[in-house]
Design a protein around this motif. Structure first.
Motif, PDB file in Angstrom:
ATOM      1  N   ARG A   1     -11.554  -7.086   6.945  1.00 27.11           N
ATOM      2  CA  ARG A   1     -11.964  -5.692   7.031  1.00 27.11           C
ATOM      3  C   ARG A   1     -12.250  -5.098   5.655  1.00 27.11           C
ATOM      4  NH1 ARG A   1      -8.125  -1.192   8.874  1.00 27.11           N
ATOM      5  NH2 ARG A   1      -9.700   0.178   9.714  1.00 27.11           N
ATOM      6  N   SER A   2     -13.343  -4.336   5.549  1.00 26.58           N
ATOM      7  CA  SER A   2     -13.689  -3.792   4.235  1.00 26.58           C
ATOM      8  C   SER A   2     -12.710  -2.711   3.787  1.00 26.58           C
ATOM      9  CB  SER A   2     -15.109  -3.228   4.262  1.00 26.58           C
ATOM     10  OG  SER A   2     -15.180  -2.176   5.195  1.00 26.58           O
ATOM     11  N   GLU A   3     -11.955  -2.143   4.739  1.00 26.28           N
ATOM     12  CA  GLU A   3     -10.976  -1.122   4.364  1.00 26.28           C
ATOM     13  C   GLU A   3      -9.785  -1.733   3.626  1.00 26.28           C
ATOM     14  OE1 GLU A   3     -12.499  -1.387   7.170  1.00 26.28           O
ATOM     15  OE2 GLU A   3     -13.154   0.542   7.938  1.00 26.28           O
ATOM     16  N   TYR A   4      -9.766  -3.049   3.487  1.00 25.86           N
ATOM     17  CA  TYR A   4      -8.642  -3.742   2.848  1.00 25.86           C
ATOM     18  C   TYR A   4      -9.079  -4.418   1.545  1.00 25.86           C
ATOM     19  CZ  TYR A   4      -5.999  -3.381   7.298  1.00 25.86           C
ATOM     20  OH  TYR A   4      -5.330  -2.947   8.409  1.00 25.86           O
TER      21      TYR A   4
ATOM     22  N   ARG B   1     -16.792  -9.851   4.044  1.00 29.75           N
ATOM     23  CA  ARG B   1     -16.194  -8.521   4.183  1.00 29.75           C
ATOM     24  C   ARG B   1     -16.782  -7.840   5.396  1.00 29.75           C
ATOM     25  NH1 ARG B   1     -18.210  -5.841  -0.909  1.00 29.75           N
ATOM     26  NH2 ARG B   1     -19.543  -7.669  -0.922  1.00 29.75           N
ATOM     27  N   GLY B   2     -15.938  -7.259   6.210  1.00 26.79           N
ATOM     28  CA  GLY B   2     -16.440  -6.464   7.328  1.00 26.79           C
ATOM     29  C   GLY B   2     -17.173  -5.256   6.776  1.00 26.79           C
ATOM     30  N   ALA B   3     -17.897  -4.557   7.638  1.00 29.54           N
ATOM     31  CA  ALA B   3     -18.646  -3.402   7.147  1.00 29.54           C
ATOM     32  C   ALA B   3     -18.330  -2.151   7.955  1.00 29.54           C
ATOM     33  CB  ALA B   3     -20.143  -3.708   7.170  1.00 29.54           C
ATOM     34  N   GLY B   4     -17.187  -2.180   8.635  1.00 26.18           N
ATOM     35  CA  GLY B   4     -16.794  -0.980   9.359  1.00 26.18           C
ATOM     36  C   GLY B   4     -17.253  -0.999  10.798  1.00 26.18           C
ATOM     37  N   ALA B   5     -16.695  -1.898  11.593  1.00 27.50           N
ATOM     38  CA  ALA B   5     -16.989  -1.929  13.025  1.00 27.50           C
ATOM     39  C   ALA B   5     -15.812  -2.604  13.715  1.00 27.50           C
ATOM     40  CB  ALA B   5     -18.283  -2.681  13.314  1.00 27.50           C
TER      41      ALA B   5
ATOM     42  N   ARG C   1     -24.966   2.894  16.884  1.00 27.38           N
ATOM     43  CA  ARG C   1     -24.185   2.173  17.887  1.00 27.38           C
ATOM     44  C   ARG C   1     -23.492   3.154  18.823  1.00 27.38           C
ATOM     45  NH1 ARG C   1     -19.489   0.629  13.728  1.00 27.38           N
ATOM     46  NH2 ARG C   1     -18.120   2.380  14.155  1.00 27.38           N
TER      47      ARG C   1
ATOM     48  N   GLY D   1      -4.212   1.635   7.321  1.00 29.83           N
ATOM     49  CA  GLY D   1      -3.059   0.734   7.313  1.00 29.83           C
ATOM     50  C   GLY D   1      -1.940   1.200   6.401  1.00 29.83           C
TER      51      GLY D   1
ATOM     52  N   ARG E   1      -2.871  -7.056   7.204  1.00 29.95           N
ATOM     53  CA  ARG E   1      -3.121  -6.580   5.849  1.00 29.95           C
ATOM     54  C   ARG E   1      -1.994  -7.034   4.925  1.00 29.95           C
ATOM     55  NH1 ARG E   1      -4.527  -0.741   4.009  1.00 29.95           N
ATOM     56  NH2 ARG E   1      -4.508  -1.148   1.824  1.00 29.95           N
TER      57      ARG E   1
ATOM     58  N   PHE F   1      -0.756  -2.765  10.604  1.00 36.73           N
ATOM     59  CA  PHE F   1      -1.085  -3.282   9.264  1.00 36.73           C
ATOM     60  C   PHE F   1      -0.324  -4.561   8.941  1.00 36.73           C
ATOM     61  CE2 PHE F   1       2.736  -1.434   7.195  1.00 36.73           C
ATOM     62  CZ  PHE F   1       3.089  -0.470   8.123  1.00 36.73           C
TER      63      PHE F   1
ATOM     64  N   GLN G   1     -23.910  -4.404   1.131  1.00 32.16           N
ATOM     65  CA  GLN G   1     -22.625  -3.949   0.575  1.00 32.16           C
ATOM     66  C   GLN G   1     -22.697  -3.826  -0.938  1.00 32.16           C
ATOM     67  OE1 GLN G   1     -20.264  -7.045   2.416  1.00 32.16           O
ATOM     68  NE2 GLN G   1     -19.288  -5.598   3.819  1.00 32.16           N
TER      69      GLN G   1
ATOM     70  N   PHE H   1     -25.667   0.249  12.238  1.00 29.71           N
ATOM     71  CA  PHE H   1     -24.614  -0.197  13.166  1.00 29.71           C
ATOM     72  C   PHE H   1     -23.243  -0.072  12.512  1.00 29.71           C
ATOM     73  CE2 PHE H   1     -21.769  -3.211  15.154  1.00 29.71           C
ATOM     74  CZ  PHE H   1     -22.049  -3.085  16.506  1.00 29.71           C
ATOM     75  N   TYR H   2     -23.151  -0.496  11.259  1.00 27.58           N
ATOM     76  CA  TYR H   2     -21.850  -0.529  10.575  1.00 27.58           C
ATOM     77  C   TYR H   2     -21.566   0.795   9.892  1.00 27.58           C
ATOM     78  CZ  TYR H   2     -22.043  -5.535  11.414  1.00 27.58           C
ATOM     79  OH  TYR H   2     -22.119  -6.764  12.017  1.00 27.58           O
ATOM     80  N   GLN H   3     -20.335   1.238  10.110  1.00 29.22           N
ATOM     81  CA  GLN H   3     -19.962   2.571   9.666  1.00 29.22           C
ATOM     82  C   GLN H   3     -19.951   2.744   8.146  1.00 29.22           C
ATOM     83  OE1 GLN H   3     -16.175   3.527  11.333  1.00 29.22           O
ATOM     84  NE2 GLN H   3     -16.844   5.533  12.008  1.00 29.22           N
ATOM     85  N   SER H   4     -19.741   1.643   7.411  1.00 23.67           N
ATOM     86  CA  SER H   4     -19.539   1.824   5.973  1.00 23.67           C
ATOM     87  C   SER H   4     -20.846   2.027   5.205  1.00 23.67           C
ATOM     88  CB  SER H   4     -18.767   0.633   5.398  1.00 23.67           C
ATOM     89  OG  SER H   4     -19.533  -0.538   5.540  1.00 23.67           O
ATOM     90  N   PHE H   5     -21.993   1.792   5.852  1.00 20.91           N
ATOM     91  CA  PHE H   5     -23.248   1.942   5.106  1.00 20.91           C
ATOM     92  C   PHE H   5     -23.735   3.381   5.113  1.00 20.91           C
ATOM     93  CE2 PHE H   5     -23.681  -2.628   6.433  1.00 20.91           C
ATOM     94  CZ  PHE H   5     -23.349  -3.118   5.192  1.00 20.91           C
TER      95      PHE H   5
ATOM     96  N   THR I   1       0.818  -1.220   0.000  1.00 19.95           N
ATOM     97  CA  THR I   1       0.000   0.000   0.000  1.00 19.95           C
ATOM     98  C   THR I   1       0.850   1.269   0.000  1.00 19.95           C
ATOM     99  OG1 THR I   1      -1.668  -1.195   1.207  1.00 19.95           O
ATOM    100  CG2 THR I   1      -1.896   1.172   1.154  1.00 19.95           C
TER     101      THR I   1
ATOM    102  N   ILE J   1     -25.710  -8.673   5.020  1.00 16.52           N
ATOM    103  CA  ILE J   1     -24.621  -7.696   4.910  1.00 16.52           C
ATOM    104  C   ILE J   1     -24.031  -7.694   3.495  1.00 16.52           C
ATOM    105  CG2 ILE J   1     -22.297  -7.124   5.783  1.00 16.52           C
ATOM    106  CD1 ILE J   1     -23.323  -7.981   8.581  1.00 16.52           C
TER     107      ILE J   1
END
Lengths: 633, 154, 202
Positions: free
Chosen positions: A273-276, A313-317, C149, B121, A242, A239, B27, B61-65, A45, B23
């Protein structure tokens, strides 16, 4: 990514035995000329953002232009992160091994002419020894690398992570083939137990014991059992995971498949993680290629053992890094930790026995199976075996990813590998363990970096973030930072976490406004205790750690905020003033132009003055000044 | 930012109609449309069989939505620890001054939405700003100003 | 039967009981806000923390979800427990200052005021989650849920608009340990257009 060197066609190459894997490996190696010119361009990155794709383009067009003879046409390989992020973009030319740093597109022509055609290094692009100033030719000779012990990261930076033939040539899937053909599942579990591997995600729970408990749970409840990768690396400033997922996805996958074999799992999940996005893509590619070769899916290597996995994929939590919150998230719900006193090896995903390990932990598994537990315990110290990957960031010269044997003194990582703090002064503190960890002061610089020693000094290993702070970093501010981070990330279910963290932060806000009292320090301590005792999950119970460790080691700095109304580090806005040194100011006006308040005045080419009444202490003038004329006190 | 690549029906057909894919669906809808509208949320409820209140609970709940249309350009300011120490908050403050909206909000001309993120990151590049998925290393207020001006004009 | 100690008294419980159930059966006082027999325990309010002791070792657990076990040594009123309860109640005094129930509970622990600033003087909700649980588990409608949250968490219907899913059964109002739900019902219940002309029918 791209790869121009794959001469091996994988279609219909489903492998049915260890021998066939070896045949394929020999075939790949035989088709490769070890003396072939190859330009390796880091696409981690850091390098990517600093322009490595443009460097590749420039190299390609320089090659076209020079019409390099077909015989010396180099392969160009994009790899994962080499770890030396502060020096990127990094380029390595093989077979010489010349290591070029901070390469720009305009350097491409010289690299082609000097190195590719004439075989000579481009001296000005080489890394210079910071002490002697002498140029260093290869990666291995650079202190940043040669003091490390790169075991988990051994492939990263060498292989193209999107090409499974690179992985197989480097010995990938040998551990899996060995386990499936010569070891029983019980022997795999026993080997992991013997290695004393501990979880790399935070608390350091022994992995072998976790697997053993899962077997006991399966005994009671039967199958299915699930294996899960925790790739929700959320600690700010970390990281490692990652880099592993991006740079060597097959290592994680092979570890997971080995775990599935050991426990008899048919389904696995990788929660990333969705940031990745790049990590997700590389894992997807790796899984597709592994399926193609019969290393994942039905009847792996014709052994009768079947296992497949999918990516969530995570959604930001951030809280989803907590095991039970991660499970509820995979089930499609809000990531609230489960209010239950039952271990997830017994009742995890879908209420079934589940083994959840972190990315780096899984990546250690193939190494242990391949080289044996005895080899593994020979690295590190007795209760913390093996190596640990750290992301070394903050006020340190060599920002990047480092892998060291457990037990190495903290100082060695910061000073010798990291090259110390810019400016040469000693570091003030090192924050480890992210928002759950603590700040270790310079006076404890000899602390061995292993699970138990870090816990003893009030911090924790955590997932491996190591943030170096210098005397311009305020501990009250750092405490506020982590509390604000966690109050945003708290799921909000239990009262101690939802209300306690914001209230703690409010007390710290008072400190940074010069309104703190001695009573506040006592309240902070007792509220911290209430949160540690009362919160529902580890996010809450560990949240007071950064504040408690700074109160323990830097109480004077808190007192300075209360009594002298000063922020010694010059960070807390209400307690500082920006001033222009008339001797240094050239009157260039660049700060005055940037000042959002328009409160910097003076005649052109004469020293300027900041109107402190109007100043909002945004610090833009200090950031803008090229003459170091703005100072803060 | 929105890449209208798939119709809502096509997205709904991608996964089996069970709650565990909720989810995934949120997404994918967000990726195609930039946000999740009440109508698409209703379709997701029907597909997964999850009550609307619970879908809304997940989506908030999830920040990305995002539940509202987003600006043409998406600015994310990293506030990971390394970026915090190197001035990430200064960048946030500057964006607020310049764009005149709160974090998470969109400018009235629908050009920009900005938010902070917890560590992307890329700590060697601190402070980092990610604009439309492209990383901008060692960002200063000056560099940011230039970038925003360039984007405002296209 | 499972035999163990609560505050140095020997007690017996059936397997599967929680420590709270057993304690209440024997008349030990443990405060709760988020607990109700009709719904799944959620361990949210943390007022019911008890201390487990074994020699020098001790640990706080939420009694409403902690399963009984043979030989455990439970204490219901120790200094650590009082510290947790005191801070929770002190924070609730500022969070839901309008709640008489919380003021009374706080007074029982000697708390009359809070060091924290009051932002919303009319607030009574402390997010125990009983309303959302009863709506989902007992009524079976899930008309409301928690939204957002952390510090932004709240209770509401989708998009925080009144919903026709709500049938105004009143279970959430009844189960609410404060009067918070009473004042919210209009924000949840949307009367269908057809019902406006005949509000009492159906």
């Amino acid at each position: 990514m791209f790869n121009e060197s794959t001469a091996v066609n994988l279609e219909n190459r489903r492998l049915t035995s260890h021998a066939q894997l070896n045949e394929l490996r020999d075939h790949i190696l035989a088709s490769r000329d070890p003396d072939r010119l190859e330009v390796v361009v880091c696409h981690g990155t850091g390098c990517f953002a600093n322009g490595s794709p443009k460097v590749v383009e420039a190299l390609k067009s320089a090659l076209d232009e020079k019409g390099v003879d077909a015989k010396v046409m180099p392969g160009i390989k994009a790899t994962g992160c080499h770890g030396f992020c502060s020096r990127g973009p990094l380029v390595i030319v093989k077979p010489h091994g010349y290591f070029y740093q901070k390469v720009a597109p305009k350097d491409a022509e010289e690299i082609v002419e000097q190195t590719l055609i004439e075989g000579k290094p481009v001296e000005r692009l080489l890394y210079k020894d910071p002490k002697t100033g002498d140029p260093i030719l290869t990666e291995e000779e650079i202190p940043f690398y040669n003091l490390q012990e790169r075991v988990v990261l051994h492939n990263i930076g060498k292989i193209d992570p999107t090409d499974i033939t690179d992985t197989i040539a480097a010995g990938g899937y040998q551990a899996l083939a060995k386990a499936i053909s010569t070891m029983t599942p019980e022997q795999v579990v026993a080997e992991i137990e013997k290695s004393k591997l501990r979880g790399r995600g935070g608390a350091g729970f022994p992995t072998g014991r976790k697997w053993r408990s899962a077997l006991a749970a399966i005994e009671k409840k039967g199958r299915p059992v699930y294996v899960v990768v925790n790739g929700d690396e959320g600690d700010p400033g970390a990281f490692m995971d990652r880099t592993i997922m991006e740079g060597d996805p097959h290592a994680v996958l092979e570890g997971l498949i080995l775990g599935a074999y050991a426990l008899g799992a048919e389904h696995g999940y990788l929660y990333v993680r969705s940031e990745y996005p790049l990590a997700i893509r590389h894992l997807e590619i790796a899984m597709a290629q592994a399926r193609e070769l019969g290393l994942l899916g039905e009847n792996i290597l014709d052994s009768g053992f079947s296992f497949d996995a999918r990516i969530n994929r995570g959604a930001g939590a951030f809280v989803c890094g907590e095991s039970t919150a991660l499970f509820t998230s995979i089930e499609g719900k809000p990531g609230n930790p489960r209010p239950k006193y039952v271990r997830s090896v017994e009742e995890g995903l879908w209420g079934r026995p589940t083994v959840l390990n972190n990315v780096e932990t899984w990546a250690n598994v193939p190494l242990i199976i391949d080289k044996g537990a005895d080899w593994y315990t020979g690295v590190g110290v007795s209760h913390s075996t093996g190596t640990k990957v750290f992301s070394l960031v903050g006020k340190v010269n060599n920002v990047g990813l480092v892998e060291v044997p457990m037990g190495i003194p903290l100082d060695k990582i910061i000073e010798e590998i990291g090259g110390g703090v810019p400016g040469g002064q000693p570091f003030k503190a090192v924050q480890t363990g992210g928002p759950s960890g603590g700040c270790i002061p310079y006076s404890l610089k000899d602390t061995p970096v292993d699970f138990d020693s870090l816990t003893e000094v009030g911090s924790m290993m955590g997932s491996g973030g190591m943030i170096v702070m210098d005397d311009r970093d305020c501990v009250v501010d750092v405490g506020r930072y982590f509390l604000r981070f966690l109050e945003e990330e708290s799921c909000g279910k239990c009262i101690p976490c939802r209300l306690g963290l914001i209230r703690m932060r409010g007390i710290l806000d008072d400190f940074s406004a010069g309104k703190g009292t001695q009573q506040d320090i006592e309240d902070l301590m007792s509220l911290s205790q209430a949160i540690q005792d009362g919160a529902l999950c580890a996010l809450g119970t560990s949240a007071p750690n950064p504040v408690l460790t700074t109160l323990r080691y830097f109480k004077d700095e808190y007192i300075a905020h209360i009594e002298a109304h000063k922020c010694p580090a010059g960070v807390c806005k209400d307690l500082i003033t920006y001033t222009i040194d008339p001797d240094k100011c050239t009157g260039c006006r660049s700060c005055a132009r940037q000042c959002p308040q328009g409160c910097i005045r003076g005649e052109k080419k004469k020293p300027h003055v900041i109107d402190t009444e109007q100043c909002i202490r945004c610090g833009i003038c200090m950031e803008t000044c090229k003459f170091d004329a703005v100072y803060v006190e | 930012m929105t890449t209208q690549e798939a119709s809502i029906d096509e997205i709904l057909e991608r996964y089996p109609g069970s709650p565990e894919y909720l989810i995934f669906l949120l997404q994918d809808v967000q990726k195609s449309y930039g946000y999740i509208s009440p109508d698409s949320m209703q379709l997701i409820c029907d597909r997964t069989g999850v009550p609307e209140s619970q879908v809304y609970s997940v989506a908030t709940f999830y920040q990305s939505f995002r539940l509202e249309p987003q600006g043409e350009h998406d600015i994310k300011v990293c506030l990971g620890t390394a970026c915090h120490l190197k001035g990430g908050q200064r960048i946030m403050d500057e964006l607020k001054r310049r764009l005149q909206v709160e974090p998470g909000e969109t400018t009235p001309d629908m050009k920009f939405t900005y938010t902070s993120v917890n560590c992307v990151g890329a700590c060697a590049l601190a402070p980092v700003v990610v604009i439309d998925d492209e990383y901008y290393p060692s960002t200063t207020v000056k560099k940011l100003e230039k970038q925003i001006k360039a984007l405002s004009q296209d | 039967m499972i035999t163990f100690q609560i505050d140095n008294h020997t007690v017996q419980a059936k397997a599967g009981w929680t420590v709270l159930e057993t304690a209440r059966h024997y008349g030990f006082e443990i405060p709760t806000l988020c607990h109700h027999e009709a719904v799944t325990p959620s361990g949210a309010c943390r007022l019911c923390m008890v201390e487990l002791r074994d020699g020098d070792w001790s640990k706080l657990v939420a009694s409403c979800i902690y399963p009984v076990a043979e030989g455990i040594n439970v204490h219901t009123d120790t200094e650590r427990i009082r510290n947790v309860r005191r801070w929770i109640l002190e924070m609730l005094l500022s969070e839901c200052p309008a709640s008489k129930q919380i003021q009374d509970l706080a007074a029982r622990y000697g708390l009359k005021q809070t060091r924290f600033a009051i932002e919303n003087p009319d607030e009574e909700c402390m997010l125990c989650g009983l309303c959302t649980r009863v709506c989902e588990e007992v009524v079976g409608l899930a008309a409301i849920s928690t939204v957002d949250r952390g510090v932004h968490k709240k209770v509401g219907a989708p998009f925080l608009r009144p919903t026709e899913v709500c049938v105004a059964c009143g279970c959430c109002v009844t189960i609410c340990p404060t009067n918070a739900m009473q004042s919210r019902i209009d924000a949840v219940r949307r009367v269908p257009a057809t019902a406006v002309t005949a509000p009492t029918s159906k």
